[in-house]
Design a protein around this motif. Structure first.
Motif, short mmCIF file in Angstrom:
data_model
loop_
_atom_site.label_atom_id
_atom_site.label_comp_id
_atom_site.label_asym_id
_atom_site.label_seq_id
_atom_site.Cartn_x
_atom_site.Cartn_y
_atom_site.Cartn_z
N THR A 174 58.72 15.25 29.45
CA THR A 174 59.05 15.85 30.75
C THR A 174 60.22 15.06 31.33
O THR A 174 60.26 13.83 31.20
N SER A 197 53.46 18.32 35.81
CA SER A 197 53.75 17.53 34.62
C SER A 197 52.59 17.55 33.65
O SER A 197 52.77 17.75 32.44
N MET A 229 60.03 21.00 34.85
CA MET A 229 59.90 19.80 34.04
C MET A 229 61.17 19.50 33.25
O MET A 229 61.46 18.34 32.93
N ALA A 263 55.95 11.67 36.91
CA ALA A 263 56.44 12.91 36.28
C ALA A 263 57.32 12.66 35.06
O ALA A 263 57.86 13.61 34.51
#
Length: 290
Positions: A174, A197, A229, A263
């Protein structure tokens, strides 16, 4: 490798922030085990062909310098990071072989006697092979080519695995830097993972385990929160190239899963018939103790 040892698996590593070169975290600890596990399961790779999200060109380019130095292709980090070096031998002869394999597949590639390892390459290799004794051949790729085209690029390079060459894709499972620190304003390595995520990483793992190549090639339309993402493709496309080098038949194996800054996924995958052997070696007591 003995005649009964399968070819080297190809790998995809999420390389994360350049700071992992100084602060390895969970992913860095995994990389420290990964290098010795490869050695134990297959012997030291004779070379690494590296496809990084940070080496992008309009046509594929093999960097065939006789020697490479670490490139500090980032800004705003502590001065100690810029003092780090990771200088490796190059692989000019392998560049000729790789260029021929790509040509046979109808993929034109250039070969330049130039060098340098971007941070997507040298950051994980610093922990995997700290002696910097494995020759490296960077392959700059075309970020506008589709996931299916990146898979075909990897397929063309698949014969190298039987000759002890590790095909390594490096990017990020990601990658939306604007999301980092969304909860606090300042990114923190221990931030809880955002649900978007987790959903995307879970989808990638699920579809890879099912070998659902049509869905994986069409991830932008089918994966949850794909555009969030990955606002752009370049950090995920090395996953498809590494997958192609492993082939369609063996189930891709996720070797490591973690997240930094809420993330930035740090997942690692192995592809090809040797993936299961590597996964088993990583679980062996000798590997976990390293």
């Amino acid at each position: 490798m003995t005649s009964t040892t399968p070819p080297l698996p190809s790998l995809f590593l999420s390389h994360g922030s350049p700071m992992t070169a100084l602060e390895p975290g969970e992913a860095g600890a995994f990389w420290q085990r990964l290098g010795p596990a490869l050695d134990a399961a297959f012997g030291r790779p004779r070379a690494i062909l590296a496809i990084s999200a940070h080496s992008l060109t309009r046509e594929p380019v093999l960097l065939a310098a006789p020697r490479h130095e670490a490139v500090h292709d980032f800004g705003g980090f502590p001065s100690a990071l810029y003092q780090l070096r990771y200088d490796t031998p190059g692989a000019p002869e392998l560049a000729q072989q790789a260029q021929a394999l790509l040509a046979q597949a109808g993929i034109p590639a250039h070969r330049l006697a130039q060098g340098g390892l971007d941070h997507g390459i040298w950051t994980p290799l610093r922990w995997m092979f700290p002696q910097a004794d494995v020759p490296v051949l960077p392959l700059a790729y075309v970020p506008t080519h589709s996931p299916a085209e990146q898979f075909a690029l990897g397929q063309a390079l698949a014969p190298l695995a039987a000759e002890g060459v590790l095909v390594l894709g490096t990017g990020s499972i990601t990658h939306n830097l604007r999301l980092l620190g969304r909860l606090h304003g300042t990114p923190r390595s221990g931030d809880a993972e955002l649900p978007e995520s987790a959903a995307f990483r879970g989808w990638m793992h699920e579809r890879a385990t099912a070998r659902d190549w049509p869905a994986l090639f069409d991830y932008r339309a089918q994966a949850p929160h794909a555009a969030l993402m990955h606002p752009t493709d370049e950090h995920l496309l090395p996953w498809h190239a590494a997958a192609g080098a492993g082939g369609r038949q063996a189930v891709p194996l996720r070797l490591h899963a973690s997240v930094t800054f809420g993330a930035l996924g740090m997942d690692a995958y192995a592809f090809g018939p040797g993936a299961a052997r590597l996964a088993a070696q990583l679980q062996a007591p000798t590997a976990s103790a390293m």
